[in-house]
Scaffold this motif. Structure first.
Motif, mmCIF file in Angstrom:
data_model
loop_
_atom_site.group_PDB
_atom_site.id
_atom_site.type_symbol
_atom_site.label_atom_id
_atom_site.label_comp_id
_atom_site.label_asym_id
_atom_site.label_seq_id
_atom_site.Cartn_x
_atom_site.Cartn_y
_atom_site.Cartn_z
ATOM 1 N N MET A 39 31.071 -83.891 36.114
ATOM 2 C CA MET A 39 30.868 -85.339 36.017
ATOM 3 C C MET A 39 32.150 -86.101 35.714
ATOM 4 S SD MET A 39 27.667 -86.035 36.613
ATOM 5 C CE MET A 39 27.523 -87.691 35.945
ATOM 6 N N LEU A 40 33.081 -85.490 34.995
ATOM 7 C CA LEU A 40 34.278 -86.214 34.564
ATOM 8 C C LEU A 40 35.552 -85.706 35.227
ATOM 9 C CD1 LEU A 40 33.845 -86.791 30.709
ATOM 10 C CD2 LEU A 40 33.834 -88.489 32.507
ATOM 11 N N GLU A 41 35.772 -84.413 35.154
ATOM 12 C CA GLU A 41 37.083 -83.897 35.529
ATOM 13 C C GLU A 41 37.264 -83.744 37.031
ATOM 14 O OE1 GLU A 41 37.142 -80.324 33.326
ATOM 15 O OE2 GLU A 41 37.593 -81.278 31.406
ATOM 16 N N HIS A 42 36.217 -83.344 37.716
ATOM 17 C CA HIS A 42 36.360 -83.132 39.156
ATOM 18 C C HIS A 42 36.387 -84.464 39.902
ATOM 19 C CE1 HIS A 42 35.933 -81.572 43.155
ATOM 20 N NE2 HIS A 42 34.767 -82.156 43.312
ATOM 21 N N GLU A 43 37.294 -84.571 40.863
ATOM 22 C CA GLU A 43 37.399 -85.773 41.684
ATOM 23 C C GLU A 43 36.483 -85.629 42.892
ATOM 24 O OE1 GLU A 43 41.272 -86.949 42.775
ATOM 25 O OE2 GLU A 43 42.059 -86.990 40.733
ATOM 26 N N THR A 44 35.299 -86.205 42.760
ATOM 27 C CA THR A 44 34.363 -86.164 43.890
ATOM 28 C C THR A 44 34.901 -86.977 45.059
ATOM 29 O OG1 THR A 44 32.643 -86.102 42.194
ATOM 30 C CG2 THR A 44 31.936 -86.370 44.471
ATOM 31 N N ILE A 45 35.507 -88.128 44.754
ATOM 32 C CA ILE A 45 36.165 -88.943 45.773
ATOM 33 C C ILE A 45 37.654 -88.639 45.659
ATOM 34 C CG2 ILE A 45 36.469 -91.269 46.665
ATOM 35 C CD1 ILE A 45 34.077 -92.141 45.044
ATOM 36 N N GLN A 46 38.169 -87.832 46.535
ATOM 37 C CA GLN A 46 39.544 -87.381 46.435
ATOM 38 C C GLN A 46 40.514 -88.543 46.638
ATOM 39 O OE1 GLN A 46 40.667 -84.500 45.537
ATOM 40 N NE2 GLN A 46 38.685 -83.475 45.410
ATOM 41 N N GLY A 47 41.567 -88.549 45.784
ATOM 42 C CA GLY A 47 42.630 -89.520 45.962
ATOM 43 C C GLY A 47 42.431 -90.827 45.233
ATOM 44 N N VAL A 48 41.266 -91.021 44.634
ATOM 45 C CA VAL A 48 41.037 -92.294 43.947
ATOM 46 C C VAL A 48 41.866 -92.363 42.674
ATOM 47 C CG1 VAL A 48 39.320 -93.682 42.738
ATOM 48 C CG2 VAL A 48 38.764 -92.626 44.920
ATOM 49 N N SER A 49 41.895 -91.293 41.912
ATOM 50 C CA SER A 49 42.652 -91.286 40.661
ATOM 51 C C SER A 49 43.760 -90.257 40.750
ATOM 52 C CB SER A 49 41.732 -90.953 39.480
ATOM 53 O OG SER A 49 41.182 -89.673 39.648
ATOM 54 N N GLY A 50 44.929 -90.630 40.284
ATOM 55 C CA GLY A 50 46.049 -89.715 40.234
ATOM 56 C C GLY A 50 46.164 -89.095 38.868
ATOM 57 N N VAL A 51 46.708 -87.881 38.808
ATOM 58 C CA VAL A 51 46.852 -87.191 37.545
ATOM 59 C C VAL A 51 48.088 -87.718 36.843
ATOM 60 C CG1 VAL A 51 47.068 -84.948 36.445
ATOM 61 C CG2 VAL A 51 45.800 -85.174 38.579
ATOM 62 N N LYS A 52 47.920 -88.102 35.584
ATOM 63 C CA LYS A 52 49.062 -88.588 34.817
ATOM 64 C C LYS A 52 49.886 -87.412 34.310
ATOM 65 C CE LYS A 52 48.718 -91.846 31.918
ATOM 66 N NZ LYS A 52 48.304 -92.637 30.752
ATOM 67 N N PRO A 53 51.149 -87.645 33.933
ATOM 68 C CA PRO A 53 51.958 -86.564 33.361
ATOM 69 C C PRO A 53 51.321 -86.014 32.104
ATOM 70 C CG PRO A 53 53.320 -88.450 33.932
ATOM 71 C CD PRO A 53 51.905 -88.882 34.115
ATOM 72 N N THR A 54 51.371 -84.702 31.965
ATOM 73 C CA THR A 54 50.749 -84.049 30.813
ATOM 74 C C THR A 54 51.803 -83.481 29.896
ATOM 75 O OG1 THR A 54 49.182 -82.350 30.130
ATOM 76 C CG2 THR A 54 50.555 -81.851 32.016
ATOM 77 N N GLY A 55 51.429 -83.170 28.691
ATOM 78 C CA GLY A 55 52.369 -82.658 27.706
ATOM 79 C C GLY A 55 52.251 -81.168 27.544
ATOM 80 N N LEU A 56 52.624 -80.697 26.332
ATOM 81 C CA LEU A 56 52.597 -79.273 26.069
ATOM 82 C C LEU A 56 51.176 -78.757 26.021
ATOM 83 C CD1 LEU A 56 54.153 -76.719 25.275
ATOM 84 C CD2 LEU A 56 53.947 -77.419 22.891
ATOM 85 N N ARG A 57 50.249 -79.564 25.494
ATOM 86 C CA ARG A 57 48.851 -79.151 25.423
ATOM 87 C C ARG A 57 48.279 -79.073 26.822
ATOM 88 N NH1 ARG A 57 48.439 -76.883 20.586
ATOM 89 N NH2 ARG A 57 49.266 -78.219 18.957
ATOM 90 N N LYS A 58 47.686 -77.970 27.148
ATOM 91 C CA LYS A 58 47.124 -77.798 28.481
ATOM 92 C C LYS A 58 45.895 -78.659 28.620
ATOM 93 C CE LYS A 58 48.791 -73.068 28.965
ATOM 94 N NZ LYS A 58 48.428 -71.661 29.180
ATOM 95 N N ARG A 59 45.737 -79.232 29.793
ATOM 96 C CA ARG A 59 44.595 -80.090 30.059
ATOM 97 C C ARG A 59 43.846 -79.503 31.244
ATOM 98 N NH1 ARG A 59 46.667 -85.338 31.967
ATOM 99 N NH2 ARG A 59 46.922 -84.104 33.853
ATOM 100 N N THR A 60 42.548 -79.619 31.208
ATOM 101 C CA THR A 60 41.736 -79.130 32.305
ATOM 102 C C THR A 60 42.052 -79.911 33.572
ATOM 103 O OG1 THR A 60 39.998 -78.590 30.734
ATOM 104 C CG2 THR A 60 39.396 -78.636 33.051
ATOM 105 N N SER A 61 42.301 -79.197 34.633
ATOM 106 C CA SER A 61 42.690 -79.862 35.881
ATOM 107 C C SER A 61 41.503 -80.559 36.510
ATOM 108 C CB SER A 61 43.263 -78.838 36.857
ATOM 109 O OG SER A 61 43.530 -79.432 38.097
ATOM 110 N N SER A 62 41.770 -81.682 37.128
ATOM 111 C CA SER A 62 40.716 -82.416 37.824
ATOM 112 C C SER A 62 40.558 -81.947 39.260
ATOM 113 C CB SER A 62 41.038 -83.916 37.801
ATOM 114 O OG SER A 62 42.262 -84.142 38.446
ATOM 115 N N ILE A 63 41.376 -81.012 39.671
ATOM 116 C CA ILE A 63 41.282 -80.491 41.039
ATOM 117 C C ILE A 63 40.356 -79.286 41.019
ATOM 118 C CG2 ILE A 63 42.607 -79.760 43.034
ATOM 119 C CD1 ILE A 63 43.273 -82.553 41.967
ATOM 120 N N ALA A 64 39.519 -79.202 42.004
ATOM 121 C CA ALA A 64 38.525 -78.131 42.051
ATOM 122 C C ALA A 64 39.177 -76.823 42.459
ATOM 123 C CB ALA A 64 37.410 -78.497 43.033
#
Length: 1828
Positions: free
Chosen positions: A1602-1627
């Motif tokens: 519901m949140l992380e996966h981009e159902t509509i591809q390309g609508v939101s871009g991934v912001k720069p991330t830091g040292l803490r790993k973040r769950t990817s929004s790409i399937a």
């Protein structure tokens, strides 16, 4: 990349500022190499010329793009430097109200000085199990990471919390411990976290004090080890303390206080128990009045003392020990008041009977003379002799202070020891998590030995921190196979060597302390000679020879040498300690025991701040003289050793760092002081972490994230199938310098500033694309506008030309019309002239003819008038003659009458002289008055008739006016006549005189009457007119009042309707709440029941050989037992072998925590039941009050709440029984004296098992009796109540259906009242039955006791009889025989009754068998003999099917019951049944078996079958409860079985939809209403288990899909991330998408449909599923800043639309599932709407009605732009929202309750399937049952 590429026009930079530390500015022109000045534009509008340093030529720091500001992790910033860190923290703290921020592995926590709602249990559940980078920064995230690593890596963890005093260290540590206690499932007999928190008041009172920076400053460090078992549950804790500031006991600086406990004692001195302490005001004691600030504003020391004493009691410190502590503390205060008097320069003395010392000796229980002597003397021992030497006054004062500090340190040690004893657990510790609460780097105007020790400890911690950060960086680089280059980071080992190495500061200090004449000055000179100009970190102040400067990692600190030696020595005379050891006060010697004999696990050292460390695990062997050596150790030496032990502990664990920051020194909420913040950031190592990260490759992207973010910088030909190669090709084109990035295995590593450069390129590309789009759009718009204008011009021209043509045509028409008008006008003028002349002629003729006619008329009229005049004159003459004649006649009559009256007068005068005449006259006068009265009445009547006639003639008066006028006239006449009569009676003579003048009076009266009549007429007319006016006014007022009444009635009607609707909704909510409470209670009891069964199984496993006769078959269980019992013979035989394989060590010890937990849970359930009962009574009163205001309506009676009440009582009784069992268990266990006591076969164990067996049997008996009582109650109720009411008292679903059909509030209220009354009635009946049963049982027990007593008595009598004479003995024996025969007679009567029952049962069975035999005979051929029928077995296949009339029943033998249950329930596979057979087949089969048992009237068989069925279903769900298919299958079958019991119960309410054949199949002998309630409860439990299975399956999918996966591809871009790993929004592979959720929902729905679940129940399940999806998604959205963006709102709305589409496809839109997603939908809309103006705020407030105020504000605070084109939400806008929503009354809770389960209902759903048509497939293995 050259600087000129970054320092271009409009680039923003940071420049130093003395006030704000760093100030933002913007370049006005490009920078070129060689420029010495930068032209800058400040944010306040000023221009500035910034000169570069000519030596370094260092450019100012670049500012990060706005899109990166406010990041969760500081390492995600492209430019890593001090101003960027400071600005990011300030934006998060001030604008977003976020107090936590990651800085690599460090959590930075800023004290908000305000209570925030972010520490509730819902927040803990949200962070539990989450990755650290997936959620917003929080102390719970750090705690979860530590807990997860402990369980995953099986390595001990440490959380190091540091910071200044008042930064929030203790609170952070407390929340971390609360998190561990919550997620680890710690629910033992005493929660460890609660005990640790209970120790806080004690530790704060003895270890905290007021300083200039903090009113409650911790003056010691604390390290708490929280122990866990193998299942990672908290089992205990241990506390170590460090750096206690002992010097504060004897000295306080200005505006500071001593430890709180002293002021608490002084404030409580007036308590009776404290009188012996002889305390007073704190200003009277030297140790508490030096700071001059004895009171803290807002703190009541007396109340704090009460809290401290209460905490001591909770931790097991008895009252005697508490008073002992207070005696010692009071003695320290009195010791401080001891005054020494100088004899000479080398000796002193104490005055005799010195009161402070006398009180000290009394409190301590020592001799005054000894203590007085050794306070002024000391003992010197040489090799041969011992000398006693007097000491000076200064030395005595120092010795007194040293003794006070030593006593306080020992007492502190003793208290910490008792706290550890309270937190200790006997269970073996598997691992631990340590929480270190220690303050950070300190620097003051005057720094002494204490600050030196603190900063030394922080140097060690900082070194460990740097090495850990360096190690993590190295591991990351090696993992990604990046070439490792040594990063130059600050190593503080030289500073540590300066302090602790050989000839270091501590070494020289210890050496100087050993010198006989060593002083601070000589030590300072040694420091200068040793380190000055030799060590770069050591400096000497210019203006002082008694100080030195050390360059620490955070800052330079100047230390004053004065007092170092004294504090390091901390000399305590041994003779004084011996005096205290010889005290009569028992507690005091305990404080001074030798270290090897001490109880405390920590050892106090006599330092300025005492390090209290845990003793080594291997105890050292005691040696002679060891104590003396320990006393000779200096403070610095002991502190260094304790610090090394701490570092060893930390190095053996995985550290996690929390740095607490104090935002301002004034404790203002959400106020950020940049100077103080920077100072602390430098001191705590955060900036060093940034520097280490910036030195390498701080920015890291996965290849997929880089491709998704910077896809806009690639051309189509650059995109390859290999994402890694694509990224490499693009980066080689974008960044020429290859040193600026490195390619790892899974990530791309960038140096500082490169991500900002890429963001700039991306923004430029997007800006160029936007310009091109704008250009095209604007051209299209202008072209469209031109075409529109051209078309409009042509249209205007067309209309203008048309207008001109129409004008010319109009001119022609007007010309023609004018000609025609002229023609007609001329004709009209001529014709009018002719008509005028003709008219004038006619007028002349008419006037002339009229004149002639009038003359003739006047002549005739004069003649006629003359005739009339003659007629009237002649008539007048005749009337005049007539009147004169009449007048003469009347005159003659008057004269005659006058003569006759005179004669009569003479007669009257003669008669008047006699009394008799007077009497007669009087009597005559009375008669005359009466006659006159009658005459007046007659005249009144005549007058009334005349007035009525007058009224009718006039026609203008109404009836009311006539009545008023007649009444008025009557009253006036009556008054006049009364006056006349009274006058005549009083003055008879005057009346006679008046008679003479009667004529004159008559005339005058006539005249007055006429005048009065005229006046009365006028007044009457005036009155009538006034009455009319008043009537008109009254009519108007009446109309106005009627109008107002109508309006008020309308308003009241509307108000009542609204109130009616609201009360109706409230009643429905109350009903749902009652149902929810009941179902929650049922769920809790089910869990408790399972835990109890597990406990019983564990107890069973302890027995090697099961006791014979202990097992029971299910046939002996009652229906109520089936609800609470899982055990059976099958279960025990299957479970015992599998459990005996466990290690034997687990069999022996008993887990007492489980027993105590069970007891605690029982108590909670009882309390909850009581609360529910009180709430129920309150609602009953409210409903009854509302009922009194309404009309009486027919009451609708239902049975749902009746069963709920019965169920609550049943639960209460069962809980009490469980409690009794536990008490017996506890008693048995308390008797054990050794580990062998609990072994199988031991006496205590046998007692335990016997008690369990007896309690179990007693429970069975009680349940059987309760069932009998309930059956009697139901039968009595059926006999009393008519059959019409039966269906309303037996099932809850009819009530629910009726409630759904009700539209009127009154009906619902009456229904609810009916339910309550039914509830009370049945409850009272059941209670009375229960009381009668208890009374009967008590009576039976009394009878048994009396029989025993009687037996004993008779034995005594028999013994006495033997001594009696023979006659008395015979009489006694006869009486005894009579009694015995009577008892035997009663026993025989009972046996006869039992035999009668058996005979009746056998007769019924005989009838059944006879019927069967008859049916078999019909099926046989005619030539079959009776012998064949008896001898040969008859098989069902031999009977022709067409001749068999099945009754829809199944017959089985009693011994086949277990086989039936096993094949149909225990071993049945739902998938095969669901696919191949009809839905609900097991339920139909079981009901048909029940029907046959009912047909046979075998109550034992019915009870046994139902009990076995319920127990087996529970057992299946217990074994395979995690399988959705199994749970769904048995939920469907349980409901179908329940519906069958209702459909065929014979009650009219359930027979409406039956066929005539189905009505014939109704149960005839038993009323199974009680079993229906048991099955309903079982269905509720299965439904709740189904929801839990759904939640466990959906939980991992929701956030990702519901949140992380981009159902509509390309609508939101991934912001720069830091040292803490973040769950990817790409399937990627293994990640869940929205399709995964939809597929899972389809799977759930198809399985439920295959199992034949009721449609209404499916809707409730779907509603619950959607609620879980919405709640979990919204909760994660509220805790993740990276998810709150415009594009993510679009993704969420799209995902929600897909879920709604799924509901439409399944025809479930009316299930209420869509409404559960409303909060999520509104949150997504909130992310997308405009958020600037007041109109936007109004729109948001009206739109977000399903969100709470806290949720709306949280979303607005978290809103983060993903692209530069988006704008942040301003603080003023958020405040506007808060102002508009301040009146909204909603829950302050931030998160939704994701564990909430809606109350479930089971609407009645009859089956159209005929029972006689059901075929039993052979695959079920039920060949032993036969159709009947």
């Amino acid at each position: 990349m050259a600087a000129s590429e970054l320092y271009t026009k409009f680039a923003r930079v940071w420049i130093p500022d003395p006030e704000e530390v760093w100030k933002s500015a913007e370049l006005l022109k490009d920078y070129k190499p060689g420029d010495k000045v930068l032209l800058l534009h400040l944010e306040d509008g000023k221009d500035l010329e910034y000169r570069l340093d000519p030596k370094t030529k260092e450019l100012p720091h670049l500012r990060n793009p706005d899109i990166l500001v406010g990041e969760n992790d500081l390492t995600a910033l492209s430019y890593l430097h001090e101003p960027a860190v400071l600005h990011n923290l300030r934006v998060r703290f001030i604008d977003s109200k976020l107090i936590y921020t990651y800085c690599g592995i460090v959590l930075v926590a800023i004290n908000p000085y305000e209570q925030l709602p972010i520490y509730g249990e819902d927040i803990i559940n949200a962070y539990s199990g989450q990755n650290m980078g997936d959620m917003d920064p929080h102390i719970f995230a750090v705690a979860e990471e530590a807990y997860k690593q402990m369980a995953r890596d099986e390595r001990n963890q440490s959380i190091i919390v540091s910071g200044e005093s008042g930064a929030g260290k203790t609170v952070s540590a407390k929340y971390a411990m609360r998190y561990f206690a919550t997620v680890s499932g710690s629910a033992s007999e005493a929660n460890v976290e609660e005990k640790v928190l209970a120790s806080n008041p004690i530790m704060e009172s003895i270890g905290n004090a007021k300083t200039t920076r903090n009113d409650n400053s911790s003056r010691f460090g604390k390290y708490i080890e929280i122990g866990f078992d193998k299942r990672y549950r908290i089992i205990g804790a241990n506390m170590r303390t460090y750096l206690l500031e002992k010097s504060r006991v004897v000295f306080q600086a200005e505006e500071e206080r001593n430890y709180h406990i002293f002021y608490q004692l002084c404030a409580s001195a007036n308590l009776p128990e404290f009188k012996v302490l002889r305390l007073g005001d704190a200003n009277n004691f030297h140790y508490t009045n030096q700071g001059g600030s004895p009171v803290i504003e807002g703190v009541d020391d007396a109340k704090e003392m009460a809290h401290t004493r209460q905490a001591c009691t909770l931790l097991g410190i008895s009252e005697s020990y508490q008073m002992g502590i207070f005696r010692i503390l009071a003695g320290i205060l009195h010791l401080g008041n001891v005054v020494f008097m100088s004899r000479d320069s080398d000796s002193c003395t104490i005055p005799p009977k010195h009161e402070p010392l006398s009180i000290f000796c009394d409190l301590m229980g020592v001799a005054f003379e000894e203590m007085s002597h050794w306070l002024c003397h000391r003992k010197l021992a040489t090799a041969t002799e011992t000398y006693i030497k007097p000491i000076s006054k200064l030395q005595a004062t120092n010795a007194r202070d040293a003794l006070a500090k030593h006593i306080y340190a020992k007492l502190f040690n003793w208290i910490v020891d008792h706290v550890n004893q309270a937190l200790h657990s006997a269970v073996k510790q598997h691992s631990f998590i340590g929480v270190l609460d220690i303050y950070g780097f300190e620097t003051f105007e005057i720094n002494s030995f204490e600050q030196f020790c603190i900063n030394y400890a922080n140097e060690k911690l900082q070194q460990q921190f740097n090495m850990h950060v360096f190690k993590l960086e190295q591991e990351e680089y090696m993992k990604e196979q990046i070439p490792w280059t040594l990063i130059d980071f600050y190593d503080n080992q030289p500073c540590i060597n300066l302090i602790e190495s050989k000839l270091g500061i501590l070494d020289l200090l210890d050496e100087e302390c050993k010198m006989p004449k060593g002083t601070d000055d000589t030590w300072a000179q040694k420091l200068y000679n040793t380190h000055l100009n030799k060590c770069a970190l050591f400096e000497k102040p210019r203006l002082s020879n008694k100080a030195f400067i050390i360059q620490h990692f955070a800052d330079k600190v100047e230390y004053q040498c004065e007092g170092f030696l004294e504090k390091n020595k901390d000399t305590v005379f041994e003779e004084q300690i011996k005096v205290l050891k010889s005290s009569k006060f028992k507690m005091l010697p305990e404080l001074f025991q030798d270290d090897e004999k001490a109880i405390s696990p920590t050892s106090a050292t006599s330092s300025g701040r005492t390090p209290l460390t845990r003793t080594p695990s291997k105890p050292t062997k005691g040696r002679p003289g060891q104590t003396a050596k320990e006393h000779k150790k200096t403070v610095g030496h002991q502190f260094r050793n304790s610090l090394h032990l701490l570092m060893e502990t930390l190095n053996a664990t995985t550290p996690h760092y929390v740095r607490c920051i104090k935002p301002n020194d004034f404790k203002f909420p959400f106020t950020f002081d940049e100077k103080r913040a920077v100072q602390q950031l430098r001191a705590c190592g955060v900036l060093e972490t940034i520097r280490i990260s910036a030195a390498g490759f701080p920015s890291r992207w996965t290849y997929q994230e880089f491709f998704s973010r910077y896809r806009v910088l690639m051309k189509q030909k650059d995109v390859l199938s290999d994402r890694k190669q694509t990224c490499k090709n693009v980066l080689e084109k974008l960044i020429v310098d290859k040193d600026k990035y490195q390619f790892g295995k899974t990530k791309i590593f960038f140096r500082a500033g490169q991500v900002a450069y890429l963001e700039k390129l991306r923004a430029d590309k997007l800006r160029a694309a936007c310009i091109r789009i704008q250009k095209t759009i604007r051209g299209w718009l202008l072209r469209k506008k031109y075409l529109r204008m051209r078309k409009a011009a042509i249209t205007v021209q067309r209309y203008v030309r048309g207008h001109q043509a129409r004008c010319y045509a109009k001119f022609l028409r007007r010309t023609k019309a004018a000609t025609i008008i002229q023609k007609y006008w001329r004709m009209y003028v001529a014709r009018r002239r002719y008509k005028i002349m003709r008219t004038a002629t006619i007028v002349l003729q008419s006037y002339l003819r009229g004149y002639l006619a009038r003359n003739r008329y006047h002549k005739i009229l004069r003649e006629h008038k003359a005739v009339i005049i003659q007629k009237w004159v002649r008539g007048w003459l005749a009337r005049t003659y007539y009147r004169r004649s009449i007048h003469a006649i009347i005159y003659l009559q008057c004269c005659f009458r006058r003569m006759m009256a005179k004669r009569e007068l003479k007669k009257l005068k003669i008669e008047a002289r006699s009394v008799e005449r007077y009497k007669k006259l009087h009597i005559g006068m009375e008669n005359k008055i009466m006659q006159l009265q009658r005459k007046v009445d007659e005249q009144n009547k005549d007058y009334k008739c005349l007035m009525e006639k007058l009224t009718n003639l006039e026609g203008t008066y109404n009836s009311e006016t006539e009545k008023l006028r007649s009444d008025l006239e009557r009253l006036q006449l009556s008054e006049e006549e009364a006056k006349i009569a009274t006058g005549r009676v009083l003055s008879l003579q005057e009346e006679i005189a008046k008679l003479r003048k009667d004529l004159e009076q008559t005339r005058s009266e006539k005249k007055s009457i006429e005048e009065h009549a005229d006046r009365y007429k006028q007044e009457t007319e005036q009155l009538v007119s006034n009455l009319k006016e008043e009537n008109t006014l009254l009519k108007q007022e009446k109309e106005a009042l009627n109008h107002r009444i109508v309006e008020q009635a309308k308003e009241m009607t509307e108000t009542m309707e609204k109130k009616l609707v609201e009360e109706t909704k409230q009643l429905e909510l109350d009903l749902n709440d009652e149902r929810l409470r009941y179902q929650n209670l049922l769920n809790e009891f089910s869990r408790l029941e399972e835990r109890y069964d597990d406990l019983k199984e564990e107890m069973t496993l302890m027995v090697n050989v099961p006791k014979p006769g202990h097992k029971r078959t299910d046939s002996t269980h009652s229906s109520n037992e089936s609800e609470y019992t899982f055990s059976s013979e099958i279960a025990e035989t299957e479970d015992i072998p599998s459990r005996t394989e466990e290690p034997s060590e687990k069999k022996v010890p008993l887990d007492m925590s489980l027993f105590l937990k069970l007891q605690k849970r029982v108590t909670e359930l009882e309390q909850e039941k009581q609360v529910m009962q009180d709430e129920l009574d309150r609602k009953e009163e409210q409903v009854l009050r509302s009922k009194a205001k309404e009309e009486e309506r027919p009451q609708i009676r239902g049975a749902e709440l009746e069963y709920e009440s019965l169920k609550r009582q049943e639960l209460e009784s069962e809980n009490k029984k469980l409690k009794n069992e536990l008490n017996e268990l506890r008693k048995a266990l308390s008797e054990k004296s050794s580990p062998e006591v609990t072994a199988p076969g031991a006496p205590a164990y046998r007692v335990l098992m016997e008690q369990l067996t007896s309690v179990s049997e007693e429970l069975d008996v009680r349940k059987e009796e309760v069932l009998i009582l309930r059956s009697q109650l139901v039968s009595q109720k059926e006999a009393i109540q008519p059959k019409d009411d039966k269906n309303t008292m037996t099932d809850s679903t009819i009530l629910l259906e009726d409630v759904q059909k009700m539209k009127d509030k009154g009906e619902i209220a009456q229904a609810y009242i009916g339910l309550k009354e039914t509830n009370r009635l049945l409850e009272s009946q059941l209670q009375s039955q229960k009381r009668s049963h208890e009374n009967e049982a008590e009576a039976l027990r009394g009878e048994i006791q009396s029989l025993k007593e009687e037996n004993n008595r008779q034995q005594q009598l028999l013994a006495q009889n033997l001594q009696l004479p023979p006659e008395a003995r015979i009489e006694a024996s006869l009486q005894h025989e009579i009694t015995r025969l009577t008892n035997e007679n009663l026993d025989l009567m009972e046996q006869l009754e039992k035999q009668d029952k058996t005979v009746r049962k056998l007769k019924k069975q005989l009838k059944v068998f006879a019927k069967k035999i008859g049916e078999l005979e019909v099926g046989q051929m005619e030539n079959v003999s009776p012998g064949q029928i008896i001898d040969e077995p008859i098989r069902p296949v031999n009977i022709p099917r067409k001749e068999k009339d099945f009754q829809g029943m199944l017959e089985y033998k009693k011994e086949d019951e277990q086989k039936l249950v096993k094949n149909l329930i225990l071993e049945l596979k739902p998938r095969g049944v669901a696919v191949n057979l009809i839905p609900g087949l097991p339920a139909y089969i079981l009901f048909m078996c029940v029907r046959h048992a009912d047909y046979l009237n075998d109550d034992q068989k019915v009870r046994s079958l139902l009990t076995s069925t319920i127990n087996s279903i529970k057992k299946v769900l217990k074994k395979r409860g995690d399988d959705f298919e199994t749970v769904s299958f048995w939920l469907s079958n349980t409901c179908r079985f329940l519906h069958c019991l209702k459909q065929y119960s014979g009650e009219e309410g359930f027979m409406k939809h039956n066929t005539s054949r189905q009505n014939e199949h109704c149960l005839t002998n038993f009323d199974l209403a009680e079993y229906r309630q048991v099955l309903s409860d079982l269905a509720i439990q299965i439904y709740q288990q189904l929801v839990r299975v759904l939640e466990n399956i959906l939980q991992p999918m929701i956030v990702s899909g519901m949140l992380e996966h981009e159902t509509i591809q390309g609508v939101s871009g991934v912001k720069p991330t830091g040292l803490r790993k973040r769950t990817s929004s790409i399937a990627d592979e293994g990640t869940y998408t929205l399709d995964s959720i939809l597929r899972q929902l389809n799977s759930f729905h198809s399985v439920m449909c295959q199992h034949g679940m009721d449609p209404e129940l499916i809707k409730q399940v779907v509603k619950q599923m959607f609620y879980i999806v919405g709640a979990v998604t919204l909760n994660n959205l509220l805790l993740r800043k990276d998810m709150c963006s415009w594009s993510k709102g679009m993704q969420i709305r799209y995902n929600v639309s897909q879920l709604e589409e799924w509901l439409r496809d399944k025809n479930l839109m009316n299930s209420g599932a869509k409404e559960t997603l409303e909060p999520l939908i509104q949150a997504a809309q909130l992310l997308q709407v405009k958020k600037k103006t007041d109109d936007d705020a109004e729109a948001i407030c009206s739109m977000c009605n399903a969100l709470t105020t806290a949720q709306i504000v949280k979303v607005l605070n978290l809103y983060t732009p993903v692209n530069e084109f988006e704008e942040r939400v301003s603080v003023s806008f958020i405040r506007t929202i808060q102002m508009r929503l301040r009146d909204r009354k909603d829950s302050p809770q931030l998160l939704m309750d994701a564990k909430h389960i809606f109350p479930v209902t089971f609407p009645f759903n009859p089956s159209s399937l005929a029972l006689e048509t059901i075929q039993i497939p052979a695959s079920l293995g039920l060949g032993f049952i036969s159709r009947v």
